[in-house]
Each structure stands twice: as structure tokens, then as C-alpha cells.
Write a protein that holds these residues in place. Structure first.
Motif, mmCIF file in Angstrom:
data_model
loop_
_atom_site.group_PDB
_atom_site.id
_atom_site.type_symbol
_atom_site.label_atom_id
_atom_site.label_comp_id
_atom_site.label_asym_id
_atom_site.label_seq_id
_atom_site.Cartn_x
_atom_site.Cartn_y
_atom_site.Cartn_z
ATOM 1 N N ASN A 116 -22.655 49.784 14.433
ATOM 2 C CA ASN A 116 -23.013 49.032 15.626
ATOM 3 C C ASN A 116 -23.717 47.731 15.237
ATOM 4 O OD1 ASN A 116 -24.788 48.282 18.053
ATOM 5 N ND2 ASN A 116 -23.472 49.879 18.897
ATOM 6 N N PHE A 117 -23.172 46.628 15.743
ATOM 7 C CA PHE A 117 -23.723 45.301 15.449
ATOM 8 C C PHE A 117 -24.036 44.600 16.762
ATOM 9 C CE2 PHE A 117 -22.861 40.697 15.002
ATOM 10 C CZ PHE A 117 -23.848 40.368 14.091
ATOM 11 N N ARG A 120 -17.945 50.616 15.332
ATOM 12 C CA ARG A 120 -17.577 51.242 16.603
ATOM 13 C C ARG A 120 -18.009 50.420 17.812
ATOM 14 N NH1 ARG A 120 -15.100 53.373 13.405
ATOM 15 N NH2 ARG A 120 -14.869 55.579 12.871
ATOM 16 N N GLY A 121 -19.072 49.618 17.655
ATOM 17 C CA GLY A 121 -19.573 48.868 18.789
ATOM 18 C C GLY A 121 -20.076 47.497 18.391
ATOM 19 N N GLU A 177 -15.024 51.228 19.960
ATOM 20 C CA GLU A 177 -15.215 52.019 21.173
ATOM 21 C C GLU A 177 -16.026 51.277 22.233
ATOM 22 O OE1 GLU A 177 -17.113 55.558 19.812
ATOM 23 O OE2 GLU A 177 -15.352 56.285 18.720
ATOM 24 N N GLU A 178 -16.784 50.278 21.821
ATOM 25 C CA GLU A 178 -17.654 49.569 22.766
ATOM 26 C C GLU A 178 -17.691 48.076 22.453
ATOM 27 O OE1 GLU A 178 -22.354 49.526 24.204
ATOM 28 O OE2 GLU A 178 -21.644 50.993 22.738
ATOM 29 N N ILE A 179 -17.485 47.258 23.472
ATOM 30 C CA ILE A 179 -17.567 45.806 23.344
ATOM 31 C C ILE A 179 -18.411 45.262 24.483
ATOM 32 C CG2 ILE A 179 -16.312 43.625 23.353
ATOM 33 C CD1 ILE A 179 -13.940 45.030 22.162
ATOM 34 N N SER A 212 -16.027 51.621 26.407
ATOM 35 C CA SER A 212 -16.964 50.834 27.202
ATOM 36 C C SER A 212 -16.697 49.351 26.970
ATOM 37 C CB SER A 212 -18.409 51.183 26.817
ATOM 38 O OG SER A 212 -19.328 50.375 27.525
ATOM 39 N N LEU A 213 -16.539 48.618 28.070
ATOM 40 C CA LEU A 213 -16.261 47.183 27.988
ATOM 41 C C LEU A 213 -17.111 46.441 29.010
ATOM 42 C CD1 LEU A 213 -14.585 44.719 27.016
ATOM 43 C CD2 LEU A 213 -12.926 45.303 28.823
#
Length: 199
Positions: free
Chosen positions: A95-96, A125-126, A157-159, A189-190
Motif C-alpha cells: 500500500n502506497f 494492492r492499493g 484492489e484499491e485506487i 474499491s475505487l
């Protein structure tokens, strides 16, 4: 200190301590067991040299990093380069998060460094990216490059993307973004937010 796994640093405001910040980052870069970093700095005269330590890190266990730079008028794309150069080496980063607020010397070149970093992170992932109060000359080409970047990141998975006062973004840029998002079959998730981007 060498056994730390999580660390949060909040500096507000900070002036005239560029050398001390560099020393702090140099020390943090040696903590091999870090899994989570939250580094936020407001209203500072830090320069790019403060962030060199990020490029020399040994965070082989790092899974999540949150960075916020607000009101750092001397921070340029070179500082972002130092950060992303170090993060490209981290095999476990998932995650970043980066928020740049009122840092007028930051440009689309900094985004290029971020996209390049993303392509080298197999476990990512995010991603959260916020650009606020910068009046940046960020054009549709940024989203064209992001389109190419996301082709190799099917695991995302997330942006979370937030753009404020980016005056040169048009519908064409959004088209590139939508094309990229269609390929992300694992996306759960967007959140995409544009404010005062009149074109």
C-alpha cells in the motif's frame, strides 16, 4: 530502535532543519523490520536533500507507507525521485499513499516517477494519490502513462485518486483512465475525485 515495526512522524511547522531531517531519514532507512511508515510534514522549508535517505532504505519488510507533504515550497520532483527510487526495491510493499498539498515545484515529472515505481512492485494492492492546491500543469498525458502502467498491475484492489486545480486535464484524460480501470479485474474499491479541473 532497530526492532521497530511501525513508526509515525508528524512535523508542523518545521523551518531551518533540513540537515536534521536528512539525518532522521538516514536513520530510518536502516530499520530493516519496519512494516508501516506514516511520515507527514506541513509548512516546511525542507529541500530534496532531506529525502535522500528514502533512496537508500533497507525496508525489506515494509508493507505500507503514507507520505504527506503540505506547504513545502522547495520540494521538487527530485525529492519524489529519491522516495520512489527507494520504494522500487521493496518486494513486500502493498500500500502506497502520497498526498502533495500546496507544493508548487512539483510537476507531472514527479508523477512519472510514481508510475515507474508502481510497475516494479509485484505485491502492490492499493494506491492513494492526492494532488491539492498546486495549480499543476498536469495534462492528459499523465493519464495516458497511467493507462500503460496499470496494464501490468492486475493485482490492484484499491485506487484512490484526488486531483484539485489541475487546469489542463480534459475528457481525453478521463478516457485513458477509464480504459485502464477496465483491465483491473481484482479492483474492489475505487475513488476518483476531480475538483476545479474546468476542462
Amino acid at each position: 530502535m532497530t526492532f521497530l515495526k511501525d513508526i509515525s512522524i508528524y512535523l508542523f511547522p518545521v523551518y531551518g532543519v533540513d540537515r536534521d531531517l536528512k539525518r532522521l531519514n538516514d536513520s530510518l532507512s536502516q530499520l530493516k523490520r519496519l512494516e508501516d511508515i506514516n511520515f507527514q510534514i506541513w509548512n516546511s522549508d525542507l529541500t530534496d536533500i532531506s529525502l535522500v535517505g528514502f533512496s537508500q532504505n533497507k525496508w525489506v519488510s515494509l508493507q505500507r507507507i503514507v507520505l504527506k507533504f503540505a506547504g513545502c515550497s522547495q520540494l521538487t520532483d527530485t525529492g519524489i525521485y529519491f522516495v520512489t527510487k527507494g520504494l522500487r526495491k521493496l518486494p513486500n510493499l502493498q500500500n502506497f499513499q502520497l498526498n502533495i498539498d500546496a507544493c508548487p515545484a512539483f510537476s507531472s515529472l514527479g508523477l512519472h516517477y510514481i508510475w515507474k515505481m508502481m510497475m516494479s512492485l509485484p505485491c502492490l494492492r492499493g494506491i492513494t494519490l492526492g494532488l491539492e492546491d498546486n495549480y499543476l500543469k498536469i495534462s492528459d498525458a499523465v493519464f495516458y502513462d497511467l493507462n500503460k502502467t496499470l496494464k501490468g498491475l492486475a493485482s490492484l484492489e484499491e485506487i484512490n485518486l484526488r486531483f484539485f486545480q489541475c487546469l489542463e486535464i480534459t475528457d481525453s484524460g478521463l478516457t485513458y483512465l477509464c480504459q485502464a480501470l477496465k483491465r483491473l479485474n481484482n479492483l474492489q474499491s475505487l475513488y476518483v475525485y476531480f475538483d476545479k479541473c474546468p476542462n
